[in-house]
Design a protein around this motif. Structure first.
Motif, PDB file in Angstrom:
ATOM      1  N   GLU A 105       0.832  -1.212   0.000  1.00  0.00           N
ATOM      2  CA  GLU A 105       0.000   0.000   0.000  1.00  0.00           C
ATOM      3  C   GLU A 105       0.867   1.263   0.000  1.00  0.00           C
ATOM      4  O   GLU A 105       0.556   2.234  -0.689  1.00  0.00           O
ATOM      5  CB  GLU A 105      -0.958   0.005   1.197  1.00  0.00           C
ATOM      6  CG  GLU A 105      -1.993  -1.103   1.184  1.00  0.00           C
ATOM      7  CD  GLU A 105      -3.076  -0.974   0.120  1.00  0.00           C
ATOM      8  OE1 GLU A 105      -2.902  -0.272  -0.898  1.00  0.00           O
ATOM      9  OE2 GLU A 105      -4.120  -1.618   0.301  1.00  0.00           O
ATOM     10  N   GLU A 156      -7.913   6.613  -1.330  1.00  0.00           N
ATOM     11  CA  GLU A 156      -8.335   5.417  -0.589  1.00  0.00           C
ATOM     12  C   GLU A 156      -7.135   4.638  -0.071  1.00  0.00           C
ATOM     13  O   GLU A 156      -7.164   4.111   1.041  1.00  0.00           O
ATOM     14  CB  GLU A 156      -9.163   4.489  -1.488  1.00  0.00           C
ATOM     15  CG  GLU A 156     -10.586   4.884  -1.667  1.00  0.00           C
ATOM     16  CD  GLU A 156     -11.358   3.868  -2.502  1.00  0.00           C
ATOM     17  OE1 GLU A 156     -10.754   2.969  -3.127  1.00  0.00           O
ATOM     18  OE2 GLU A 156     -12.593   3.980  -2.525  1.00  0.00           O
ATOM     19  N   THR A 157      -6.091   4.547  -0.875  1.00  0.00           N
ATOM     20  CA  THR A 157      -4.909   3.774  -0.498  1.00  0.00           C
ATOM     21  C   THR A 157      -4.246   4.367   0.742  1.00  0.00           C
ATOM     22  O   THR A 157      -3.750   3.622   1.601  1.00  0.00           O
ATOM     23  CB  THR A 157      -3.924   3.688  -1.685  1.00  0.00           C
ATOM     24  OG1 THR A 157      -4.606   3.045  -2.770  1.00  0.00           O
ATOM     25  CG2 THR A 157      -2.687   2.887  -1.334  1.00  0.00           C
ATOM     26  N   HIS A 212      -6.071   2.961   3.436  1.00  0.00           N
ATOM     27  CA  HIS A 212      -5.737   1.549   3.627  1.00  0.00           C
ATOM     28  C   HIS A 212      -4.502   1.401   4.518  1.00  0.00           C
ATOM     29  O   HIS A 212      -4.444   0.497   5.361  1.00  0.00           O
ATOM     30  CB  HIS A 212      -5.500   0.863   2.286  1.00  0.00           C
ATOM     31  CG  HIS A 212      -6.701   0.866   1.401  1.00  0.00           C
ATOM     32  ND1 HIS A 212      -6.652   0.505   0.076  1.00  0.00           N
ATOM     33  CD2 HIS A 212      -8.002   1.196   1.633  1.00  0.00           C
ATOM     34  CE1 HIS A 212      -7.855   0.610  -0.460  1.00  0.00           C
ATOM     35  NE2 HIS A 212      -8.686   1.038   0.473  1.00  0.00           N
ATOM     36  N   TYR A 259      -6.012  -9.352   0.508  1.00  0.00           N
ATOM     37  CA  TYR A 259      -6.971  -8.931   1.540  1.00  0.00           C
ATOM     38  C   TYR A 259      -7.993 -10.023   1.832  1.00  0.00           C
ATOM     39  O   TYR A 259      -8.413 -10.193   2.983  1.00  0.00           O
ATOM     40  CB  TYR A 259      -7.671  -7.625   1.149  1.00  0.00           C
ATOM     41  CG  TYR A 259      -6.875  -6.406   1.507  1.00  0.00           C
ATOM     42  CD1 TYR A 259      -6.741  -5.993   2.834  1.00  0.00           C
ATOM     43  CD2 TYR A 259      -6.241  -5.652   0.530  1.00  0.00           C
ATOM     44  CE1 TYR A 259      -5.989  -4.880   3.174  1.00  0.00           C
ATOM     45  CE2 TYR A 259      -5.495  -4.530   0.854  1.00  0.00           C
ATOM     46  CZ  TYR A 259      -5.371  -4.154   2.183  1.00  0.00           C
ATOM     47  OH  TYR A 259      -4.626  -3.041   2.517  1.00  0.00           O
ATOM     48  N   THR A 276     -11.556  -2.748   3.481  1.00  0.00           N
ATOM     49  CA  THR A 276     -10.563  -2.471   2.441  1.00  0.00           C
ATOM     50  C   THR A 276     -10.754  -3.402   1.252  1.00  0.00           C
ATOM     51  O   THR A 276     -10.662  -2.962   0.095  1.00  0.00           O
ATOM     52  CB  THR A 276      -9.137  -2.591   3.009  1.00  0.00           C
ATOM     53  OG1 THR A 276      -8.990  -1.669   4.096  1.00  0.00           O
ATOM     54  CG2 THR A 276      -8.094  -2.288   1.949  1.00  0.00           C
ATOM     55  N   ARG A 310      -5.658   1.941   8.025  1.00  0.00           N
ATOM     56  CA  ARG A 310      -6.383   0.769   8.535  1.00  0.00           C
ATOM     57  C   ARG A 310      -5.424  -0.356   8.905  1.00  0.00           C
ATOM     58  O   ARG A 310      -5.613  -1.032   9.920  1.00  0.00           O
ATOM     59  CB  ARG A 310      -7.386   0.262   7.503  1.00  0.00           C
ATOM     60  CG  ARG A 310      -8.655   1.037   7.492  1.00  0.00           C
ATOM     61  CD  ARG A 310      -9.730   0.306   6.692  1.00  0.00           C
ATOM     62  NE  ARG A 310     -10.654   1.307   6.216  1.00  0.00           N
ATOM     63  CZ  ARG A 310     -10.997   1.497   4.962  1.00  0.00           C
ATOM     64  NH1 ARG A 310     -10.530   0.716   4.004  1.00  0.00           N
ATOM     65  NH2 ARG A 310     -11.833   2.446   4.624  1.00  0.00           N
ATOM     66  N   GLU A 318     -13.357  -2.049  -0.962  1.00  0.00           N
ATOM     67  CA  GLU A 318     -12.880  -0.887  -1.718  1.00  0.00           C
ATOM     68  C   GLU A 318     -11.979  -1.310  -2.873  1.00  0.00           C
ATOM     69  O   GLU A 318     -12.037  -0.711  -3.950  1.00  0.00           O
ATOM     70  CB  GLU A 318     -12.157   0.088  -0.782  1.00  0.00           C
ATOM     71  CG  GLU A 318     -13.100   0.798   0.153  1.00  0.00           C
ATOM     72  CD  GLU A 318     -12.414   1.669   1.181  1.00  0.00           C
ATOM     73  OE1 GLU A 318     -13.142   2.280   1.983  1.00  0.00           O
ATOM     74  OE2 GLU A 318     -11.162   1.742   1.205  1.00  0.00           O
ATOM     75  N   GLU A 319     -11.163  -2.334  -2.655  1.00  0.00           N
ATOM     76  CA  GLU A 319     -10.307  -2.835  -3.733  1.00  0.00           C
ATOM     77  C   GLU A 319     -11.153  -3.432  -4.852  1.00  0.00           C
ATOM     78  O   GLU A 319     -10.869  -3.225  -6.035  1.00  0.00           O
ATOM     79  CB  GLU A 319      -9.306  -3.881  -3.208  1.00  0.00           C
ATOM     80  CG  GLU A 319      -8.350  -3.391  -2.143  1.00  0.00           C
ATOM     81  CD  GLU A 319      -7.346  -2.357  -2.603  1.00  0.00           C
ATOM     82  OE1 GLU A 319      -7.406  -1.878  -3.752  1.00  0.00           O
ATOM     83  OE2 GLU A 319      -6.478  -1.999  -1.782  1.00  0.00           O
ATOM     84  N   GLU A 360      -4.196  -7.351  -4.799  1.00  0.00           N
ATOM     85  CA  GLU A 360      -4.646  -6.859  -3.497  1.00  0.00           C
ATOM     86  C   GLU A 360      -5.919  -7.570  -3.032  1.00  0.00           C
ATOM     87  O   GLU A 360      -6.065  -7.869  -1.843  1.00  0.00           O
ATOM     88  CB  GLU A 360      -4.888  -5.350  -3.542  1.00  0.00           C
ATOM     89  CG  GLU A 360      -3.619  -4.543  -3.654  1.00  0.00           C
ATOM     90  CD  GLU A 360      -3.927  -3.059  -3.711  1.00  0.00           C
ATOM     91  OE1 GLU A 360      -3.652  -2.377  -2.704  1.00  0.00           O
ATOM     92  OE2 GLU A 360      -4.467  -2.592  -4.737  1.00  0.00           O
TER      93      GLU A 360
END
Length: 163
Positions: A21, A50-51, A54, A115, A137, A57, A140-141, A111
């Motif tokens: 990330e 967003e990354t 991540h 994840y 996450t 998170r 979102e990916e 990813e």
């Protein structure tokens, strides 16, 4: 790498994703700046933001499991970035735009797999809050992959129509 437990495999995976990330923050900025296709460029910019979340998170996950956030080099992401840099030096225009979409999709698939596995491990290890963060996450990916896939389809249709 010798690992004798799912717990170690989980922590190792977190360290690799933490590295990934962090590397992708810069890579996504490059892709956004380099891509002339507006939809793809915007997707890269949005996913960069967003990354950054991540990374935050993942730091929360490390805290929840009692580990210090640590990045471990990940050869897959390094290879994707190196391959992209070489391609970008040798190509431009529409070909580079389409390649950027492709490399973005490859990265999202990687990813999503990572994840997905870590979310499962977290749940099985009893790290329910960590599993929830990882699942967020993951979603979102998946959304980023969908957006890039749509941008790729639109790009391809425009190229076919202009030929």
């Amino acid at each position: 790498m010798t690992t004798d437990s799912i717990e170690q495999l989980f922590v190792n995976g977190l360290e690799e994703l933490y590295y990934t990330e962090q590397q992708l923050i810069d890579a996504l900025e490059t892709l956004a700046e380099q891509t002339n296709d507006e939809a793809a460029s915007q997707a890269f910019s949005e996913h960069r933001t967003e990354t950054q979340e991540h990374v935050n998170r993942l730091e929360q996950v490390f805290e929840q499991i009692g580990e210090e956030p640590q990045a471990k080099d990940e050869q897959v992401v390094d290879a994707l970035i190196d391959e992209h840099e070489q391609f970008a030096q040798e190509n431009d225009g529409d070909v580079l735009d389409r390649y950027n979409i492709e490399v973005g999709q490859k990265t999202e698939h990687y990813e999503i797999a990572a994840y997905g596995n870590l979310t499962s491990f977290a749940g099985k290890l009893g790290y329910d809050e960590a599993a929830d963060l990882l699942e967020e996450t993951l979603r979102e990916e998946e959304s980023a992959l969908d957006e890039l896939s749509q941008a790729g389809e639109q790009f391809d249709e425009q190229q076919i129509a202009s030929d």
